[in-house]
Design an enzyme around this catalytic site. Structure first.
Site, mmCIF file in Angstrom:
data_model
loop_
_atom_site.group_PDB
_atom_site.id
_atom_site.type_symbol
_atom_site.label_atom_id
_atom_site.label_comp_id
_atom_site.label_asym_id
_atom_site.label_seq_id
_atom_site.Cartn_x
_atom_site.Cartn_y
_atom_site.Cartn_z
ATOM 1 N N ARG A 39 28.928 -8.244 -9.715
ATOM 2 C CA ARG A 39 28.547 -9.282 -10.686
ATOM 3 C C ARG A 39 29.542 -10.438 -10.698
ATOM 4 O O ARG A 39 29.154 -11.589 -10.825
ATOM 5 C CB ARG A 39 28.496 -8.692 -12.095
ATOM 6 C CG ARG A 39 27.147 -8.129 -12.412
ATOM 7 C CD ARG A 39 26.995 -7.806 -13.889
ATOM 8 N NE ARG A 39 25.621 -7.385 -14.101
ATOM 9 C CZ ARG A 39 25.229 -6.536 -15.034
ATOM 10 N NH1 ARG A 39 26.107 -6.014 -15.865
ATOM 11 N NH2 ARG A 39 23.960 -6.208 -15.165
ATOM 12 N N LYS A 199 9.174 7.960 -16.680
ATOM 13 C CA LYS A 199 8.123 8.161 -17.678
ATOM 14 C C LYS A 199 7.209 6.957 -17.870
ATOM 15 O O LYS A 199 7.656 5.815 -17.872
ATOM 16 C CB LYS A 199 8.771 8.451 -19.034
ATOM 17 C CG LYS A 199 9.490 9.784 -19.063
ATOM 18 C CD LYS A 199 10.152 9.967 -20.401
ATOM 19 C CE LYS A 199 10.665 11.397 -20.540
ATOM 20 N NZ LYS A 199 11.295 11.584 -21.834
ATOM 21 N N GLY A 356 18.344 -1.058 -12.803
ATOM 22 C CA GLY A 356 19.536 -0.304 -12.398
ATOM 23 C C GLY A 356 19.273 0.767 -11.361
ATOM 24 O O GLY A 356 19.917 0.819 -10.306
ATOM 25 N N GLY A 379 17.271 -4.498 -18.566
ATOM 26 C CA GLY A 379 16.366 -4.788 -19.680
ATOM 27 C C GLY A 379 15.645 -6.116 -19.535
ATOM 28 O O GLY A 379 14.437 -6.213 -19.764
HETATM 29 P P1 AMP Z 1 13.425 4.903 -14.818
HETATM 30 O O1 AMP Z 1 14.707 4.688 -15.532
HETATM 31 O O2 AMP Z 1 12.240 5.062 -15.711
HETATM 32 O O3 AMP Z 1 13.193 3.886 -13.713
HETATM 33 O O4 AMP Z 1 13.529 6.327 -14.127
HETATM 34 C C1 AMP Z 1 14.421 6.606 -13.102
HETATM 35 C C2 AMP Z 1 14.599 8.087 -13.005
HETATM 36 O O5 AMP Z 1 13.372 8.713 -12.757
HETATM 37 C C3 AMP Z 1 15.532 8.490 -11.898
HETATM 38 O O6 AMP Z 1 16.670 9.057 -12.457
HETATM 39 C C4 AMP Z 1 14.723 9.519 -11.111
HETATM 40 O O7 AMP Z 1 15.487 10.657 -10.769
HETATM 41 C C5 AMP Z 1 13.642 9.917 -12.082
HETATM 42 N N1 AMP Z 1 12.463 10.425 -11.406
HETATM 43 C C6 AMP Z 1 11.689 9.775 -10.524
HETATM 44 N N2 AMP Z 1 10.711 10.577 -10.076
HETATM 45 C C7 AMP Z 1 10.848 11.760 -10.686
HETATM 46 C C8 AMP Z 1 10.127 12.988 -10.639
HETATM 47 N N3 AMP Z 1 9.054 13.138 -9.862
HETATM 48 N N4 AMP Z 1 10.553 14.001 -11.423
HETATM 49 C C9 AMP Z 1 11.639 13.824 -12.209
HETATM 50 N N5 AMP Z 1 12.363 12.704 -12.298
HETATM 51 C C10 AMP Z 1 11.965 11.671 -11.538
#
Ligand code: AMP
Length: 398
Positions: A39, A199, A356, A379
């Site tokens: 950064r 999620k 991130g 964010g």
């Molecule tokens: P996000 O912050 O929503 O972009 O989520 C990122 C996280 O999702 C990472 O730490 C990944 O390890 C997790 N992730 C992605 N695919 C899966 C999966 N199929 N099962 C569990 N965790 C996952």
């Protein structure tokens, strides 16, 4: 918000003027040493340019999440690293407002640079307190907003201050906005968005906004499980949110209405344990055993996504395709990242990625430099994808 109204200081005479630059100096630090200076490296050219034009440059930033004054979260070591990177002296103001800040500013000659102490040592920063904003503004003649990653927050240093000073967009902020506009507002079509991550629940507004804007939406990661489950696929013990099945169906319906093609995994890498080197196998998406978890997309999904990318001109990517931090469940994400990178390199794809985890995944795949643009803003990047107005940008575009 009319982004065409954003103006930079180009063509403005800044010589002898006190120019307050809101940068993002919020870098990781360990034992008083900056551990990743990316950064700061990006901030350097803009500060040098202002300094070369004879401005008295005053850099302000938050650092971490202090509750009041916290010596552990002083910007002093960061200012030191910035000085090393700039190769010219950087003064330090012991406070961001008041006598100490004023003394630091008064000591500046034309072309000098100072960093002021962590803005968040004052509650007024995050509260966007008008008095704090006015105290900050008193230190300068001109304001430059150059922290895209902080612009989703209406804080005193991103929004409040713009009510008191002639305000301009900095070079990094412009670069970021131009990249995002290229991908989302006036893209070359067809366009695809790849949304992965854990999620659905955390990215409903992102998904809802994107299906109305892009031609193809590729869904990966844990969130794909919720969509698959909503369509009746058995996802075993995978991370999924059955309570968001209805939301997933609504997003699919909206996609259909808008003519957005949804791309879901057709096969999966499954395991019974969520740990490094766990025994894994590839199965068709309809054959996930009841006691197994989907932890990555399989090779057929990678091939399909690669085909989809080959048929698009613009890609916007947020979120990994699988649990990429844990080997071997990063392979799907890395393979898709390499495919996007090589299409970009061949001049066939404009690829913009952000967030991130996504940056970490692209770094791990060693392709960050090959993407058209990679945003480190978390964010703010997501809120942009949600189609929201970012107050720190709107303030500069007023
Ligand atoms: P996000 O912050 O929503 O972009 O989520 C990122 C996280 O999702 C990472 O730490 C990944 O390890 C997790 N992730 C992605 N695919 C899966 C999966 N199929 N099962 C569990 N965790 C996952």
């Amino acid at each position: 918000m009319n982004l065409d109204k954003l103006k930079t200081t180009d063509g403005i005479d800044v010589a002898g003027k006190r120019v307050i630059v809101r940068a993002d100096l919020n870098v990781p630090i360990k034992n008083g040493k900056v551990t990743d200076a990316t950064r700061l490296e990006r901030v350097v050219p803009g500060l040098k340019a202002l300094s070369d034009r004879g401005a008295k440059v005053i850099v302000i930033s938050h650092f971490g999440r202090p509750k009041g004054v916290d010596p552990e979260l002083s910007l002093r070591p960061v200012a030191q690293t910035l000085q090393d990177l700039l190769g010219r002296p950087v003064k330090f103001g012991e406070d961001s407002i008041g006598a100490a800040a004023e003394a630091a500013v008064q000591s500046l000659s034309n072309g000098d640079i100072a960093v002021l102490e962590n803005l968040r040592f004052h509650k007024g920063e995050e509260k966007n307190d008008p008095e704090f904003a006015s105290a900050l503004a008193k230190l300068g003649d001109v304001f430059v907003g150059d922290a895209f990653s902080c612009s989703h927050r209406a804080h005193a240093s991103t929004e409040g201050i713009t009510h008191h000073l002639p305000s301009y967009a900095g070079p990094l902020l412009m670069e970021e906005i131009n990249a995002l506009r290229t991908a989302l507002e006036k893209p070359q079509r067809p366009t695809a968005a790849l949304v992965g991550g854990a999620k659905v629940s955390t990215k409903i507004p992102v998904l809802t906004n994107l299906v109305a804007k892009v031609d193809k939406l590729i869904i990966g990661g844990g969130m794909a499980n919720t969509f698959l489950q909503a369509a009746g696929t058995n996802v075993g013990k995978s991370l999924a949110e059955p309570e968001f099945a209805e939301t997933a169906r609504e997003i699919l319906a909206k996609a259909k209405e808008k003519g957005c093609e949804i791309v879901l995994p057709v096969d999966a890498v499954i395991a019974r344990e969520f740990k490094e080197g766990a025994a894994s196998e590839v199965v068709a998406i309809d054959d996930v055993p009841a006691d197994a978890m989907i932890l990555d997309v399989g090779p057929k999904s990678v091939a399909h996504v690669t085909d989809v990318l080959a048929g698009t001109k613009t890609l916007l990517w947020n979120g990994p395709m699988g649990a990429f931090e844990i080997s071997p469940f990063g392979d799907g994400t890395f393979a898709v990242a390499r495919a996007a990178a090589s299409l970009t390199k061949a001049g066939k794809l404009v690829s913009v990625a952000g967030g991130g985890d996504t940056v970490a995944a692209l770094n791990a795949a060693n392709v960050t430099d090959e993407f058209t643009y990679v945003s480190t803003a978390g964010g703010a990047f997501l809120e942009w994808l949600e189609g929201r107005e970012l107050p720190g940008i709107a303030a500069l575009a007023r």
